[in-house]
Design a protein around this motif. Structure first.
Motif: not given
Lengths: 289, 254
Positions: A142-144, A171-173, A178-180
């Motif tokens: 998901t993060l990638s 997650l915060l990093e 890369n804001p989403c």
């Protein structure tokens, strides 16, 4: 409009109304907490948003486009499911390879880096993963994915304390770089309260609250003290819930209380998100049948 | 392009099983051909005819269709692929796989003929020569047989695979009780109910009718393979429409 818009969505499974006329918006570049007790309708809402199931009524829009049967809209979302939908015999590296095919912005290097940080062996097969590592693997995907909207359905299922902590940090990093839009669906409120900006509380298929955490807790107070005095002070006020122990009483209020108005002997404190959630969802029955 | 990725995935998913199947088929063809040649060489008076490997491939295509829906549907839904694209990928990959399989069958027929060449007592050919015997009597034009065979089996495999997909999706959509009812009811009807009814009440008319329709639909009485191709194409189109109707409302199941 940008963001995910859920408009008047209802969904029933037999006699159980999983979602009832739900309207909610997840705006761009915010971290949401979708909070609800078990069976509240969180996964159903995610499944409707991602077009995995069909609503009986209502529509879902992704950046203004309907999500139903729309590849370009659906590709903007990556949902980490609680369940596994990858072939059991597939190797994790193959799953990454194929996710990259479907999500062209997928960052394979980042996925490998995260796997290293979590100590996940990508040569393993999907069926060889424990519950915790299954969650970790799906978190990594998901993060990638670099999708615009990341939906996490019970992401910390089976994760130990260290891995949970690592997940929130990563997650915060990721969000800062890369804001989403991130929507975290969970019933473990205390842990996510430090991460989420906005809160959506769902109970028995209905949205009870949608507001920023700050806004929500600005008018949430706890009064404790002698039962009779507490009752006197809170009479006519908006009470979320009460707890009593002997002659001692705690009342949870959902309205602003001026400290100076408090009689001596009573204590006033701010409510945290978990307490607020518990009082709100305990009220009128709690869990869906 | 999501549909390209979906097609690519479907081809990748089927690659291993198709390769394994054709390697076995190729070895079998070579083995049978060698055995036949050496056997007739010993006796000199026996004629051996081996043909119809394509039917094995047809059954394989059907099974491939039946078994390939659930896993790929779940993976694609997880990866934000719409049902329309899933359906399109099934059709396109089915056509590509059928094309590959029919070409491989054509290659196996050429291989069999090459091994048995020069031995007049051994016939190793494709199913076309058997099905449409009058058309290819006396050997015919080798290239014509090969090309017509490839085209015929390309459409036949595609139709058969679509039938497999259809059954696979149908089973996926059904609940447990329905699955049991269909699994027991349909074979029971065709294996016992209908034959008994046909034998006792209609005195064989139903099966004779079926057989006649089947023969005409595939152009066997007139030795016209193009009739068979048209029939397969019609089946493919009809089944594709049915698959779409089923897939468009399919939901992910736990």
């Amino acid at each position: 409009m940008k963001g995910i818009e859920v408009k008047n969505v209802s969904k029933a499974f037999g006699k159980v109304n999983a979602l009832r006329d739900v309207s909610v918006t997840f705006e761009k570049e915010k971290i949401y907490g979708l909070l609800g007790r078990n069976g509240a309708g969180k996964s159903t809402l995610f499944n409707v948003i991602t077009n995995r199931i069909f609503p009986d009524e209502g529509m879902v829009f992704i950046d203004g486009e309907t999500s139903a049967g729309n590849d370009s809209a659906l590709q903007k979302i990556f949902m980490m499911s609680e369940k596994n939908y990858y072939p059991e015999t597939m190797r994790l590296s193959e799953v990454i390879r194929w996710t990259r095919e479907f999500y062209p912005d997928f960052d394979t290097e980042y996925a490998r880096e995260l796997a290293g940080r979590f100590g996940l062996d990508l040569r393993k097969k999907v069926k060889g993963l424990s519950t915790g590592y299954g969650s970790i693997f799906k978190i990594i995907l998901t993060l990638s994915s670099n999708a615009d909207y990341l939906l996490f359905d019970e992401p910390i299922l089976g994760l130990d304390a260290n891995h949970r902590d690592m997940f929130y940090k990563i997650l915060l990093e990721k969000y800062s770089q890369n804001p989403c839009t991130v929507v975290l669906s969970t019933h473990l409120i205390e842990e996510v309260s430090g991460v989420i900006e906005d809160v959506v509380i769902i109970r028995q298929g209905e949205i009870l609250k949608q507001a920023s955490q700050e806004e929500l807790l600005a008018n949430a107070f706890v009064i404790t003290g002698n039962a009779a005095e507490v009752d006197r002070f809170t009479e006519g006020k908006k009470i979320l819930g009460t707890e009593s122990l002997g002659g001692f009483k705690t009342v949870y209020l959902s309205e602003f209380v001026e400290k100076s108005s408090l009689p001596s002997g009573l204590e006033l404190s701010k409510m945290d998100l978990q307490k607020y959630f518990i009082q709100l969802t305990n009220h009128e029955g709690g869990e869906m049948a | 392009m999501t549909w390209k990725a979906a097609v690519k995935y479907r081809l990748w998913e089927s690659k291993k099983s198709i390769l394994t199947f054709f390697i076995i088929l190729m070895l079998l063809t070579a083995l049978l051909a060698c055995m036949a040649v050496s056997f007739t060489g010993d006796t000199g008076s026996v004629t051996i005819s081996i043909s119809g490997m394509e039917f094995g491939a047809g059954i394989f295509a059907f099974v491939l269709g039946i078994t390939s829906f659930r896993d790929s549907f779940r993976l694609m839904i997880q990866n934000g692929v719409s049902r329309k694209t899933i359906c399109l990928s099934m059709l396109v990959s089915g056509l590509i796989l059928s094309g590959i399989m029919s070409v491989l069958c054509g290659f196996l027929n050429v291989l069999g003929k090459w091994i048995s060449a020069g031995d007049s007592n051994v016939f190793l050919g494709g199913a076309m020569e058997t099905l449409y015997f009058p058309r290819y009597q006396g050997g015919g034009n080798g290239l014509q047989i090969l090309m017509e065979g490839i085209l015929f089996f390309f459409l036949l495999f595609a139709a058969v695979m679509a039938a497999g997909y259809f059954i696979g999706v149908l089973y996926y959509r059904m609940n447990k009780a329905c699955k049991i009812a269909v699994s027991v009811g349909v074979p029971g009807f065709f294996l016992f109910g209908l034959p008994i009814f046909d034998a006792v009440v209609t005195h064989g008319m139903i099966y004779r009718g079926f057989f006649e329709i089947f023969q005409r639909a595939y152009g066997f009485p007139t030795a016209n393979p193009y009739m068979g191709m048209l029939t397969s194409l019609a089946q493919l189109l009809l089944l594709s429409a049915c698959i779409w109707l089923l897939v468009r409302k399919a939901v992910i199941k736990d």
